[in-house]
Design an enzyme around this catalytic site. Structure first.
Site, PDB file in Angstrom:
ATOM      1  N   GLU A 278       5.821  -3.839   7.514  1.00 20.05           N
ATOM      2  CA  GLU A 278       5.693  -3.940   6.055  1.00 20.05           C
ATOM      3  C   GLU A 278       4.696  -2.913   5.534  1.00 20.05           C
ATOM      4  O   GLU A 278       4.891  -2.313   4.479  1.00 20.05           O
ATOM      5  CB  GLU A 278       5.263  -5.354   5.642  1.00 20.05           C
ATOM      6  N   TRP A 281       6.425   0.220   5.226  1.00 22.92           N
ATOM      7  CA  TRP A 281       7.234   0.330   3.989  1.00 22.92           C
ATOM      8  C   TRP A 281       6.387   0.880   2.842  1.00 22.92           C
ATOM      9  O   TRP A 281       6.839   1.681   2.030  1.00 22.92           O
ATOM     10  CB  TRP A 281       7.798  -1.043   3.583  1.00 22.92           C
ATOM     11  N   TRP A 310      24.503   1.279 -17.382  1.00 22.59           N
ATOM     12  CA  TRP A 310      24.015  -0.095 -17.272  1.00 22.59           C
ATOM     13  C   TRP A 310      24.248  -0.808 -18.600  1.00 22.59           C
ATOM     14  O   TRP A 310      24.369  -0.157 -19.640  1.00 22.59           O
ATOM     15  CB  TRP A 310      22.518  -0.086 -16.941  1.00 22.59           C
ATOM     16  N   ASN A 345       7.519 -11.526  -2.071  1.00 20.07           N
ATOM     17  CA  ASN A 345       8.480 -10.438  -1.832  1.00 20.07           C
ATOM     18  C   ASN A 345       9.939 -10.911  -1.838  1.00 20.07           C
ATOM     19  O   ASN A 345      10.816 -10.264  -2.404  1.00 20.07           O
ATOM     20  CB  ASN A 345       8.173  -9.731  -0.518  1.00 20.07           C
ATOM     21  N   TRP A 363      17.530  -0.623 -14.336  1.00 16.91           N
ATOM     22  CA  TRP A 363      16.401  -0.916 -13.456  1.00 16.91           C
ATOM     23  C   TRP A 363      15.101  -0.352 -13.990  1.00 16.91           C
ATOM     24  O   TRP A 363      14.027  -0.898 -13.745  1.00 16.91           O
ATOM     25  CB  TRP A 363      16.672  -0.410 -12.034  1.00 16.91           C
ATOM     26  N   TRP A 386      12.572  -1.279  -6.891  1.00 17.59           N
ATOM     27  CA  TRP A 386      13.614  -1.377  -7.926  1.00 17.59           C
ATOM     28  C   TRP A 386      14.814  -0.493  -7.601  1.00 17.59           C
ATOM     29  O   TRP A 386      15.961  -0.894  -7.786  1.00 17.59           O
ATOM     30  CB  TRP A 386      13.035  -1.078  -9.326  1.00 17.59           C
TER      31      TRP A 386
HETATM   32  P1  FAD Z   1       2.752  -8.941   2.988  1.00 19.37           P
HETATM   33  O1  FAD Z   1       4.088  -9.487   3.201  1.00 19.37           O
HETATM   34  O2  FAD Z   1       1.616  -9.609   3.648  1.00 19.37           O
HETATM   35  O3  FAD Z   1       2.789  -7.391   3.444  1.00 19.37           O
HETATM   36  C1  FAD Z   1       1.595  -6.630   3.686  1.00 19.37           C
HETATM   37  C2  FAD Z   1       1.570  -5.414   2.815  1.00 19.37           C
HETATM   38  O4  FAD Z   1       2.655  -4.555   3.147  1.00 19.37           O
HETATM   39  C3  FAD Z   1       1.717  -5.688   1.337  1.00 19.37           C
HETATM   40  O5  FAD Z   1       0.475  -6.063   0.777  1.00 19.37           O
HETATM   41  C4  FAD Z   1       2.233  -4.352   0.828  1.00 19.37           C
HETATM   42  O6  FAD Z   1       1.198  -3.422   0.630  1.00 19.37           O
HETATM   43  C5  FAD Z   1       3.102  -3.880   1.969  1.00 19.37           C
HETATM   44  N1  FAD Z   1       4.510  -4.256   1.701  1.00 19.37           N
HETATM   45  C6  FAD Z   1       5.127  -5.403   2.045  1.00 19.37           C
HETATM   46  N2  FAD Z   1       6.432  -5.371   1.668  1.00 19.37           N
HETATM   47  C7  FAD Z   1       6.609  -4.182   1.058  1.00 19.37           C
HETATM   48  C8  FAD Z   1       7.731  -3.550   0.441  1.00 19.37           C
HETATM   49  N3  FAD Z   1       8.949  -4.122   0.380  1.00 19.37           N
HETATM   50  N4  FAD Z   1       7.548  -2.337  -0.115  1.00 19.37           N
HETATM   51  C9  FAD Z   1       6.346  -1.712  -0.058  1.00 19.37           C
HETATM   52  N5  FAD Z   1       5.255  -2.254   0.519  1.00 19.37           N
HETATM   53  C10 FAD Z   1       5.388  -3.467   1.066  1.00 19.37           C
HETATM   54  N6  FAD Z   1       4.409  -4.071  -3.764  1.00 19.37           N
HETATM   55  C11 FAD Z   1       3.278  -3.627  -4.343  1.00 19.37           C
HETATM   56  O7  FAD Z   1       2.231  -3.542  -3.680  1.00 19.37           O
HETATM   57  N7  FAD Z   1       3.272  -3.272  -5.669  1.00 19.37           N
HETATM   58  C12 FAD Z   1       4.378  -3.340  -6.452  1.00 19.37           C
HETATM   59  O8  FAD Z   1       4.318  -2.989  -7.632  1.00 19.37           O
HETATM   60  C13 FAD Z   1       5.572  -3.830  -5.856  1.00 19.37           C
HETATM   61  N8  FAD Z   1       6.709  -3.970  -6.599  1.00 19.37           N
HETATM   62  C14 FAD Z   1       7.868  -4.415  -5.987  1.00 19.37           C
HETATM   63  C15 FAD Z   1       9.041  -4.498  -6.756  1.00 19.37           C
HETATM   64  C16 FAD Z   1      10.229  -4.942  -6.169  1.00 19.37           C
HETATM   65  C17 FAD Z   1      11.479  -5.024  -7.011  1.00 19.37           C
HETATM   66  C18 FAD Z   1      10.247  -5.304  -4.808  1.00 19.37           C
HETATM   67  C19 FAD Z   1      11.507  -5.793  -4.170  1.00 19.37           C
HETATM   68  C20 FAD Z   1       9.084  -5.225  -4.051  1.00 19.37           C
HETATM   69  C21 FAD Z   1       7.887  -4.771  -4.619  1.00 19.37           C
HETATM   70  N9  FAD Z   1       6.688  -4.674  -3.876  1.00 19.37           N
HETATM   71  C22 FAD Z   1       5.549  -4.194  -4.471  1.00 19.37           C
HETATM   72  C23 FAD Z   1       6.678  -4.946  -2.424  1.00 19.37           C
HETATM   73  C24 FAD Z   1       6.299  -6.383  -1.999  1.00 19.37           C
HETATM   74  O9  FAD Z   1       7.017  -7.319  -2.726  1.00 19.37           O
HETATM   75  C25 FAD Z   1       4.790  -6.687  -2.132  1.00 19.37           C
HETATM   76  O10 FAD Z   1       4.035  -5.638  -1.567  1.00 19.37           O
HETATM   77  C26 FAD Z   1       4.431  -7.989  -1.414  1.00 19.37           C
HETATM   78  O11 FAD Z   1       5.144  -9.054  -1.981  1.00 19.37           O
HETATM   79  C27 FAD Z   1       2.956  -8.240  -1.515  1.00 19.37           C
HETATM   80  O12 FAD Z   1       2.583  -9.465  -0.928  1.00 19.37           O
HETATM   81  P2  FAD Z   1       1.633  -9.511   0.342  1.00 19.37           P
HETATM   82  O13 FAD Z   1       0.427  -8.668   0.115  1.00 19.37           O
HETATM   83  O14 FAD Z   1       1.414 -10.939   0.671  1.00 19.37           O
HETATM   84  O15 FAD Z   1       2.542  -8.789   1.421  1.00 19.37           O
END
Ligand code: FAD
Length: 475
Positions: A278, A281, A310, A345, A363, A386
């Site tokens: 993650e 990502w 859209w 997420n 989007w 997005w």
């Molecule tokens: P955990 O699940 O504990 O993951 C650890 C870290 O990994 C996160 O804090 C984050 O930095 C990174 N990470 C995890 N999943 C993703 C992912 N899919 N993409 C990129 N990085 C990821 N994340 C943001 O930080 N800022 C945003 O503005 C953002 N917008 C999003 C919009 C959409 C439509 C989607 C589908 C995802 C988005 N995310 C965003 C990614 C993700 O949803 C969040 O990072 C995550 O929910 C944060 O929770 P956590 O810290 O508990 O993550």
């Protein structure tokens, strides 16, 4: 002899440790200053959420004391015009006889332009400039395919990312202190920006942030793979807002995982490896932004989708924003976002798929709306998320992979616990009915809306629109 003075320009790296520019400055100069520019007009242009602004302010207040412990004075300059910020830094340097400016690279287009401008202005007046690379775990410049082109898909990128990570694993620097103290007794007055209530339950001090990370890594990271998709459970780390403003370093996260779990980190099925992925990502979306600069300019990664038509139905857009779509999991998630500034997420994927594929709304509107609400609003991850959801980005799956919101709800919130928390109108319904109430009860009596679109027909229509668009663009 006068002291050699360095300046560290802080941006989205609001921390006093795991910070290469700061460590380098302390090692090579006697006096070290740090500066942060408040750019409220830019915050508005970038749709920063109020809670995110408050988090930045709370962090700056704590950081002032944390930097002082390393003999580094933090100056916060108010109301800086973003485009003028390089000149503001040069003026500051001349005022304090600064010889060198250090900062961490940022990969967004505007930020790259700004940093080039800084370099030019500094060099014109004989101030040294050096860029460091703590923003990503692996620098975007270092990874490319065998054909020397940038990756377009996450899976091959991740393979090379892992190799690069193990070649040069992050290591902490020594925690030295600047030899000359510049610390003044001046308080920074940020009250005009600050509503403590907005962020009271968020960790902002070094100790509380470290505790949060330590606890997750020690107690919950091994189970991450099992629980991360269930929004009613506390299965994820909740550090995205800290990474977004750089209160926490992603390199530190990786270092701590390695310290705690050693070789387990490279076992694909292990929770800690899944969590590491993650973090990759997060790097990947910065990588995309760096190599495919058009995504910074409101364009889809797959450029031809710019022409895609859209829908522009405002009532649907508002129903989605307000959590009144008649799809309980979507509504619960959107209401939680408004109240807490955060969304799980799995739910981000569900509401985004519903928005792009059931409502077929643009989007870009939703990207801005998310930024205006999220405490962890981050251009690269939000834009990447997005575009992925709209099938115009880097997703390997084709457009016809569409989430069924009811099936997602039954799978990831089986007892309806999360829905009950955020949609009180449905709280009394049994688990079997809560995911699709209109099938079982007259929802008007619950003051809950009927589904604003029919699942099957809207999905069929979206697939048709995409298919026709692709056929047309291939002609
Ligand atoms: P955990 O699940 O504990 O993951 C650890 C870290 O990994 C996160 O804090 C984050 O930095 C990174 N990470 C995890 N999943 C993703 C992912 N899919 N993409 C990129 N990085 C990821 N994340 C943001 O930080 N800022 C945003 O503005 C953002 N917008 C999003 C919009 C959409 C439509 C989607 C589908 C995802 C988005 N995310 C965003 C990614 C993700 O949803 C969040 O990072 C995550 O929910 C944060 O929770 P956590 O810290 O508990 O993550």
């Amino acid at each position: 002899m006068s002291a050699s003075v360095a300046l560290v320009w802080l941006r989205n790296d609001l921390r006093s440790r795991w910070h290469s520019p700061l460590d380098y400055a302390i090692e090579h100069h006697q006096q070290v200053r740090a500066v942060y520019c408040l750019t409220p007009v830019q915050w508005q242009q970038y749709h920063y959420a109020l809670c995110k602004v408050n988090l930045i302010i709370a962090r700056l207040l704590a950081l002032k004391n944390e930097l002082a412990q390393r003999n580094v004075e933090l100056t916060v300059i108010d109301s800086v015009d973003y485009e003028q910020s390089p000149q503001t830094i040069v003026d500051f340097c001349q005022q304090y006889k600064v010889e060198a400016v250090y900062f961490n690279a940022e990969y967004e287009w505007d930020e790259r332009v700004r940093d080039k401008q800084l370099k030019m202005l500094c060099e014109a007046v004989d101030i040294k400039v050096a860029k460091f690379h703590d923003t990503c775990i692996v620098r975007p410049e270092l990874l490319h395919s065998k054909q020397s082109t940038p990756y377009k898909m996450f899976t091959p990128y991740f393979k090379t990312w892992l190799e690069a990570l193990y070649r040069q694993f992050p290591a902490p620097q020594t925690l030295s202190v600047a030899s000359d103290t510049t610390i003044s007794a001046d308080e920074i007055d940020l009250t005009r920006y600050y509503q403590e209530s907005q962020v009271a339950h968020y960790a902002a001090s070094f100790d509380s942030i470290q505790n949060q990370l330590n606890r997750f890594i020690a107690e919950r990271a091994p189970d991450y793979g099992l629980v991360r998709d269930f929004p009613a459970m506390d299965g994820t780390s909740h550090i995205s807002h800290l990474l977004a403003i750089g209160a926490l370093s992603a390199k530190q996260c990786v270092f701590m995982l390695q310290q705690e779990y050693g070789e387990k980190l490279s076992e694909p099925g292990h929770g800690v490896h899944i969590w590491l992925k993650e973090l990759a990502w997060r790097d990947f979306y910065r990588y995309v932004m760096f190599h495919f600069t058009h995504v910074n300019k409101n364009l889809p990664f797959q450029k031809h989708y710019h022409q895609f038509k859209w829908n522009t139905d405002q009532t649907h857009f508002e129903a989605w924003q307000e959590g009144m779509t008649g799809y309980p999991i979507v509504d619960a998630a959107m209401r939680a976002l408004r109240t807490t500034g955060w969304m799980h997420n799995r739910l981000r994927m569900v509401v985004a798929s519903f928005y792009c594929k059931h409502l077929m709304l643009p989007w870009r509107w939703a990207e801005d709306y998310f930024m205006s609400q999220l405490i962890d609003g981050d251009f690269a991850s939000n834009n990447g998320g997005w575009q992925w959801s709209a099938s115009v980005g880097t997703d390997a799956a084709p457009y016809f992979r569409i989430f069924n919101p009811t099936a997602q709800s039954e799978k990831f919130d089986p007892q309806g616990e999360f829905i009950r928390r955020w949609v009180p109108e449905l709280a009394a319904l049994p688990a079997k009915q809560i995911h699709q109430p209109s099938k079982y009860v007259d929802v008007h009596t619950l003051a809950y809306p009927l589904p604003i679109v029919d699942h099957a027909s809207s999905v069929a229509n979206t697939k048709l629109q995409f298919k026709q668009f692709i056929e047309l663009s291939q002609q």
